[in-house]
Design a protein around this motif. Structure first.
Motif, PDB file in Angstrom:
ATOM      1  N   UNK A  59       0.857  -1.190   0.000  1.00  0.00           N
ATOM      2  CA  UNK A  59       0.000   0.000   0.000  1.00  0.00           C
ATOM      3  C   UNK A  59       0.889   1.234   0.000  1.00  0.00           C
ATOM      4  N   UNK A  60       0.580   2.155  -0.890  1.00  0.00           N
ATOM      5  CA  UNK A  60       1.378   3.382  -0.975  1.00  0.00           C
ATOM      6  C   UNK A  60       0.483   4.532  -1.416  1.00  0.00           C
ATOM      7  N   UNK A  61       0.975   5.739  -1.240  1.00  0.00           N
ATOM      8  CA  UNK A  61       0.220   6.916  -1.671  1.00  0.00           C
ATOM      9  C   UNK A  61       1.133   7.861  -2.438  1.00  0.00           C
ATOM     10  N   UNK A  62       0.544   8.613  -3.347  1.00  0.00           N
ATOM     11  CA  UNK A  62       1.264   9.598  -4.160  1.00  0.00           C
ATOM     12  C   UNK A  62       0.350  10.801  -4.364  1.00  0.00           C
ATOM     13  N   UNK A  63       0.960  11.913  -4.794  1.00  0.00           N
ATOM     14  CA  UNK A  63       0.203  13.122  -5.114  1.00  0.00           C
ATOM     15  C   UNK A  63       0.292  13.393  -6.603  1.00  0.00           C
ATOM     16  N   UNK A  64      -0.630  14.220  -7.070  1.00  0.00           N
ATOM     17  CA  UNK A  64      -0.573  14.652  -8.459  1.00  0.00           C
ATOM     18  C   UNK A  64       0.492  15.722  -8.626  1.00  0.00           C
ATOM     19  N   UNK A  65       0.991  15.852  -9.828  1.00  0.00           N
ATOM     20  CA  UNK A  65       1.935  16.922 -10.127  1.00  0.00           C
ATOM     21  C   UNK A  65       1.245  18.277 -10.012  1.00  0.00           C
ATOM     22  N   UNK A  66       2.048  19.308  -9.724  1.00  0.00           N
ATOM     23  CA  UNK A  66       1.509  20.658  -9.742  1.00  0.00           C
ATOM     24  C   UNK A  66       1.038  20.987 -11.151  1.00  0.00           C
TER      25      UNK A  66
END
Length: 664
Positions: A429-436
């Motif tokens: 399980x992992x999380x990421x953000x969207x690019x600016x």
């Protein structure tokens, strides 16, 4: 008889040779079999042959047994010892993994225990847990049943009375994903009403009668005894209830009594997945359990049971927490992904590599590793260090993130001596953000799972879509109408379109315009004065008319396309209607006498006159048209200037519009 069988076989082969479809009408079902020795029973299942999915790992069954006395097992051939005499209804649920068909149903079977000679052993086969655990028998598939087991245990030093809550049907999904069809209790748990919040929930009609408590069960869950990250012992049950009320539409409450210290109990829920269940098979849904062990205290435990929606039962799966995202809030959102896998080999895996595709809108540098199984520390950063212990490494490439389990032992489901399929499974399980300033494009990701040096196994695509959102805009502009004298026409309007679309999108508009124009004409009127006299009365008329009007224009639909951040083109249809039109007409009359040989003299008997008339009309006349134009500036959001050419069916036919637009 043998000749008849041979004839039917040859006839069937003949049909197949001619390309005709032969339908298998055999009912697929799983039957419960058992050998009984007083109160000790050995169970096994008679299952239909598996139909292998082409290209998938070898198909296999997983099992869930419900023994009718409050205990259960995920083993293929379990043994169970009953404590007391009596009749017990045994249930079986089997799940067909990598099988091209529906799970075979099973009928419950009544088992009678007349003598108690065998002493029961420890129940470790069901797994250990602290306070509360939520167990699922398999992942949800639309239109299939599943079983969820709520397990609770008294970790206090004294007997307690308390409550159990189960919350389901998350509000973030429009349709209900689940219906609770049956509930089975074995320790006199009773449905209860929460006096504080009952008015806010749809109390399930299941409990209108205690006779409704019956049937069902199936499958094999994934790490059912591992608490979800973030689960904890909490101190304020009212806060948990309020949070859960906001997050879920439905709940059930149970009251239990006389739970002895260290005693464990189970409640079984048969859950039907609705046909309207979210069709996105990369979505994660959840059910929440709350355990209040002492009704005199607010201390309680919360467990969220996360499940991935599937179309078939595949242990290798990729899912995402949010399949639809609000683009306005995307910069504050972390997408949570889960990749699960199972070793179906005949031996253990020591190295497992997960090559995860990363969509172009994802910022890989924001990666956070949330949880893994097998549980491993992160490998050291230095390449010069060689480690001999188990660890997980992350490797970044241009379009991938690789998670590598090193020096582990994950047994294979076909390995000799392995009886628990859960021990052959793992996950990341992992999380990421969207690019600016990531473009508003849908993303899809899949994982290649590699066990040691075997060929990769590809998961499904995990997809995330952006919600269209709503962007309102304001327009201020000028319409140029060359066919009208001294025309002036200004308009204001509003627009409605998706929020920050990437390329093509639809837009609607409503405009109100106010305009003026002039009209003038000169003409002569000749009137015979007297019969037989060759003298005419000549009247020269000079008319000047000033018009003022207001129109409303509706653009029901237009298609627009952003070429880049600063330029967009588009076209559409519009319908204009005149709200009102008023005019003021000034007419100057001059009178003359016209003699033969075109001699003209002023008529002294009739001085010049001026007449002024005015009128205001309201009309419902419509003027349909089409247009095409271009925008320059902030094409997706913010200010821009635009120009469009409009052709209308009725006059004025040709209009040029110039405007300033601001989208919010």
């Amino acid at each position: 008889m043998q000749r008849i069988i041979i004839f039917i076989t040859i006839l069937s082969l003949g049909h197949m040779a001619r390309g005709q479809l032969v339908t298998d009408t055999t009912t697929r079902k799983a039957e419960i079999l058992f050998n009984q020795y007083d109160n000790k029973v050995e169970f096994q299942a008679d299952t239909p042959p598996l139909v292998q999915i082409s290209g998938a790992p070898e198909a296999f069954y997983t099992y869930f047994w419900e023994f009718g006395d409050g205990h259960f097992s995920f083993e293929e051939k379990p043994e169970h010892v009953y404590n007391d005499k009596g009749e017990y209804q045994v249930r079986l649920q089997v799940t067909n993994n990598y099988d091209n068909g529906k799970p075979p149903p099973s009928r419950p079977k009544i088992l009678k225990v007349g003598e108690v000679n065998e002493q029961p052993g420890p129940l470790s086969v069901e797994g250990d847990f602290q306070g509360l655990a939520m167990v699922k028998t398999r992942e949800p598939v639309p239109n299939e049943d599943m079983v969820v087991v709520m397990r609770y245990k008294n970790d206090l030093g004294y007997a307690s009375n308390g409550k159990l809550y189960i919350y389901y049907n998350e509000r973030k999904f429009k349709a209900n994903n689940f219906e609770i069809a049956d509930v089975r209790t074995h320790h006199s748990e009773k449905p209860a009403e929460d006096m504080l919040l009952s008015a806010h929930f749809n109390t399930n009609a299941l409990f209108a009668s205690h006779e409704a408590w019956a049937s069902a069960g199936m499958g094999a869950g994934m790490f059912p005894f591992c608490p979800s990250p973030g689960d904890s012992v909490r101190n304020h049950v009212f806060i948990t209830e309020e949070e859960s009320e906001r997050e879920f539409r439905d709940k059930l409450i149970f009251k239990f009594e006389d739970l002895a210290p260290k005693e464990e109990r189970n409640i079984f829920f048969t859950i039907k997945t609705t046909p309207e269940m979210l069709k996105d098979t990369s979505a994660i849904v959840k059910i929440r359990g709350v355990f209040v062990p002492d009704e005199r205290s607010e201390s309680h435990q919360v467990r969220d049971l996360e499940m991935e929606i599937t179309t078939s039962h595949d242990p290798n799966k990729m899912a995402v927490s949010d399949t639809r995202i609000n683009y306005r809030l995307a910069d504050k959102k972390r997408l949570k992904y889960k990749v699960r896998f199972q070793n179906n080999g005949e031996g253990p895996a020591t190295t497992i590599r997960l090559d995860v595709d990363v969509p172009s809108i994802i910022d890989k540098s924001t990666l956070k590793l949330l949880d893994t199984y097998p549980e491993c520390p992160v490998c050291p950063d230095s390449d010069s260090l060689t480690v001999s212990y188990s660890c997980i490494d992350t490797v970044f490439s241009e379009k991938q993130i690789s998670f590598i389990f090193n020096n582990i032992y994950l047994p294979g489901s076909n390995q000799e001596g392995v009886h628990k399929y859960d021990s052959t499974k793992g996950f990341v399980r992992y999380s990421v953000k969207l690019k600016d300033k990531a473009p508003k494009i849908n993303s899809a990701s899949r994982t290649a799972i590699i066990f040691d040096k075997n060929e990769p196994i590809l998961t499904n695509y995990s997809k995330t879509h952006f919600k269209p959102g709503l962007s309102l805009g304001a327009m201020l502009g000028y319409n140029s109408v060359n066919s009208l004298d001294n025309s002036r026409n200004y308009f204001i309007g509003i627009t409605a379109s998706p929020y920050k679309p990437h390329r093509g999108y639809l837009q609607a508009e409503l405009q109100v315009s106010k305009g003026t124009f002039e009209s003038s004409r000169n003409y002569e009127i000749r009137t015979e004065l007297e019969p037989g006299i060759d003298i005419m009365e000549l009247t020269q008329v000079d008319e000047q008319t000033d018009f003022e009007y207001m129109d409303i224009t509706l653009v029901p639909v237009s298609y627009r396309y952003n070429l880049n951040h600063f330029m967009g083109v588009g076209g559409g249809v519009q319908i204009s209607g005149r709200l009102y039109e008023e005019y003021e007409q000034t007419s100057d009359y001059e009178y003359f006498l016209e003699f033969p040989q075109n001699r003209i003299e002023p008529n002294q008997d009739k001085p010049a006159e001026t007449f002024v008339t005015s009128k205001k009309d309201r009309t419902t006349e419509l003027n349909p048209g089409v247009f095409a134009g271009i925008n320059l500036g902030s094409a997706r959001i913010g200010p821009s200037v635009g120009m469009r050419y409009i052709w209308q069916v009725n006059e004025p036919r040709n209009v040029w519009a110039f405007y300033l637009q601001w989208k919010f």
